[in-house]
Design a protein around this motif. Sequence first.
Motif, PDB file in Angstrom:
ATOM      1  N   SER A 201       0.858  -1.181   0.000  1.00 38.99           N
ATOM      2  CA  SER A 201       0.000   0.000   0.000  1.00 38.99           C
ATOM      3  C   SER A 201       0.895   1.233   0.000  1.00 38.99           C
ATOM      4  CB  SER A 201      -0.939   0.015   1.211  1.00 38.99           C
ATOM      5  OG  SER A 201      -0.205   0.013   2.428  1.00 38.99           O
ATOM      6  N   THR A 316      -5.715  -0.299   0.159  1.00 38.76           N
ATOM      7  CA  THR A 316      -5.297   0.632   1.196  1.00 38.76           C
ATOM      8  C   THR A 316      -4.647  -0.144   2.339  1.00 38.76           C
ATOM      9  OG1 THR A 316      -7.417   0.505   2.345  1.00 38.76           O
ATOM     10  CG2 THR A 316      -7.179   2.207   0.643  1.00 38.76           C
ATOM     11  N   HIS A 339       3.907  -0.407   3.773  1.00 35.42           N
ATOM     12  CA  HIS A 339       3.181   0.844   3.542  1.00 35.42           C
ATOM     13  C   HIS A 339       4.195   1.944   3.271  1.00 35.42           C
ATOM     14  CE1 HIS A 339      -0.189   3.560   3.523  1.00 35.42           C
ATOM     15  NE2 HIS A 339       0.419   4.356   4.393  1.00 35.42           N
TER      16      HIS A 339
END
Length: 485
Positions: A201, A316, A339
Amino acid sequence: MEKEIFTHGLQVNRRHFLSKLSIGLGSVALGSLLIPDLFRGAGSGMSAEELTGVPHFAPKAKRVIYLFQNGAPSQLESFDYKPKLREMWGEELPESIRQGQRLTGMTASQTSFPLVGSIYDFQQYGQARAWVSELFPHTAKIVDDICIIKSMHTEAINHDPALTFFQTGAQQGNRPSMGAWLSYGLGSENSNLPAFTVLLSKGKGNGQGVYSKLWSNGFLESVHQGVQFSSGEDPVLYLSNQEGMSREERRKMLDRLAELNQHSYEKLGDPEIQAKVAQYEMAYRMQTAVPEATDLSKEPDMIFDMYGEDSRKPGTFAANCLLARKLSENGVRFVQLYHQGWDQHGNLPSEMSIQAKDVDQASAALVKDLKQRGLMEETLVIWGGEFGRTNYSQGKLTKDNYGRDHHPRCFSIWMAGGGVKPGIVYGETDEFGYNITQKPVHVHDFQATVLHQLGLDHERLIYKHLGRKFRLTDVAGKVVHDILS
């Protein structure tokens, strides 16, 4: 020479094992279950200490979910509260504190190193009275469930080698990642899903790239490589049958391919041939297992609300946290999330607040979700980046804006579940947040501790390659027993 097998203190070899059991299909199947490596080729050169498929001792955890914050979040805006930096705002970093530490190319030309404290407020939470920044209000609510380590340190000062070091135990490429080592050492809990999966993500901040070498099998058999899941209609690329091919036809094709590969193996003796066959078979089984394991449509609204509104948006961080819980629940040994967006060399106050909002609620929700499902004790959750951030400003410092350069000497991560003591803060840094003063934890110590919680002795989990025995922790690493219950 007959290869010997050691398990639970009993020394046997294949001939002796089979001679003590009737040579029927049931006995052979039993042997393969009790000793997964029983039928590994004798030419593999495995020693007793290289026997894989069973833990070395009783594990505290079965699985790992690693929430890697790629780009290195600042410890000074998250978990390492340093009020002195506010008091000395704009003053020069004392040379006695810096001690000539090397700098990156981005600040090596600076003639001044003005100290800068966080503009965000901190409060103490939980029984340990842990300091947590206002940027992480949801994490603050779970401090009694996590262990915050404030004394992490590493050797690498730039992103790629530092990230690679955390994931593979070496700063160069072509080494197996931690997930690959766990797949090699323990195998999979679910034969229909890979032992090691990867989810990506990206936030809105300055992102550092992630590359497939971070989930590579390195010199291990290719079956141990991480499988990347995407957010599209096909979670695993090229898994579905081609148009016009039925599942039955694919089964026939794989059976024929296996026959041809077996002929090649008998002629060449290359174990990678068998590994490829195993991958084909895994892909076939995944065709039905993956859609079910990645289907979030049956999750109740209360779960989506817990993880946050972004959890309904595939790809996400929040959605990946929820997916990680489901994959782990289905027996995936190691789920790795990356992330991106934490590289705040400038505009840190505005960018880091956005990044923190992206991950705070979902990270805390994952811990709470595992806990309410009774999975916390058998699942080790890890949150953190590749190094820390400097206590001085990179570039121009203003009243409400600053940036921080890379800082490998000290930084913070947190761990939860899997036999790690909850509600504690481990290690300490000086009042400038620059050097460790108590209980340092090196990257290899961290890796040794993770392996230990899954029942693996990091000094015994080895693989012989090019005449040398390799391991995740190279020739270093000590288990941090003080954080273990």
